[in-house]
Design an enzyme around this catalytic site. Sequence first.
Site, PDB file in Angstrom:
ATOM      1  N   HIS A 209      -5.214   5.531  -3.355  1.00  0.00           N
ATOM      2  CA  HIS A 209      -5.793   6.782  -3.855  1.00  0.00           C
ATOM      3  C   HIS A 209      -4.721   7.860  -4.016  1.00  0.00           C
ATOM      4  O   HIS A 209      -4.742   8.629  -4.991  1.00  0.00           O
ATOM      5  CB  HIS A 209      -6.885   7.277  -2.900  1.00  0.00           C
ATOM      6  CG  HIS A 209      -8.180   6.544  -3.024  1.00  0.00           C
ATOM      7  ND1 HIS A 209      -8.343   5.230  -2.636  1.00  0.00           N
ATOM      8  CD2 HIS A 209      -9.400   6.951  -3.497  1.00  0.00           C
ATOM      9  CE1 HIS A 209      -9.595   4.849  -2.850  1.00  0.00           C
ATOM     10  NE2 HIS A 209     -10.262   5.875  -3.378  1.00  0.00           N
ATOM     11  N   HIS A 251      -6.635   6.003   6.204  1.00  0.00           N
ATOM     12  CA  HIS A 251      -5.183   5.838   6.186  1.00  0.00           C
ATOM     13  C   HIS A 251      -4.545   6.699   7.256  1.00  0.00           C
ATOM     14  O   HIS A 251      -5.128   7.684   7.725  1.00  0.00           O
ATOM     15  CB  HIS A 251      -4.607   6.236   4.818  1.00  0.00           C
ATOM     16  CG  HIS A 251      -4.971   5.315   3.705  1.00  0.00           C
ATOM     17  ND1 HIS A 251      -4.303   4.133   3.457  1.00  0.00           N
ATOM     18  CD2 HIS A 251      -5.947   5.400   2.764  1.00  0.00           C
ATOM     19  CE1 HIS A 251      -4.847   3.534   2.409  1.00  0.00           C
ATOM     20  NE2 HIS A 251      -5.853   4.280   1.975  1.00  0.00           N
TER      21      HIS A 251
END
Length: 288
Positions: A209, A251
């Site tokens: 992303h 993440h």
Amino acid sequence: MPSPKARSGSGRSGSVPCPGGNGRYEFISLNRTPPSPVPPQLLQRQGSDPTTARLRASESPVRRRGSGSSNSSTGGGGQQLPEEDCMRLNPSFFGIALSSLLAIDLWLSKRLGVCACEDSSWGSVRPLMKLIEVSGHGIPWLAGAAYCLYKSDSPAGQEVMLNLLMALVLDVVLVGVLKAVVRRRRPAHNRMDMFATFSVDSYSFPSGHATRAAMCARFLLNHLVLAAPLRVLVLLWATIVGFSRVLLGRHNVTDVAFGFFMGYWQYNLVEMLWLSPVMLQSAIGQLH
């Protein structure tokens, strides 16, 4: 003669009486190693008393020199192991710095994962973060670029949309290869309820992303004519997409930071591989 107590004590301690040179008995322990024989010339020099000669022989320079050399050889051999252990246990400065950075990264990522689940401190914001997550997913971007390419009437618009589609495919390939090579697991507090995942999505480094957001932001700002508020909105969207990955626990901080860095330079690669209409027509002509 020794007294009965001395005999009983010697029997218990495992000693044997031995007559000495002066008529007295000496008790020699059976557990000890027998002393080395005394040289005959030393006996002649010191008299007929073997006890005195044996004590003098033990203090001789030759004996001291031999014992010192044996101790030094033993000590020298024993010093090699600590040196090897120090080489194994003392890592380099780079290793220490990397371990410290990873420890800080894990600690900070866990502290910032405030939307990792509904029970988190910011669990009520989790639906909004998941909506931002979908806005940076690869499938909506690929589908949107393909649709705009199909609907575009101008050659300039088709050129831009074609290269955007190529950039998105390149991003998916590079991120997938790097994730498969590094194979870093996602944070422990992450919940695997992500939208449209694949096998490599079980790994976290780098953040796809973040790479996509950084690359698409540069692409849109350089190839679309946007007003100043829209340009600020594009930059704000890219920043929020990356930050939401840490808030959701998807993440670690370093995954997103490297993803931004990678996506920024991916745009330079797209510019190098830019497909113009002339190049596209020549490629189609060669295929026909």
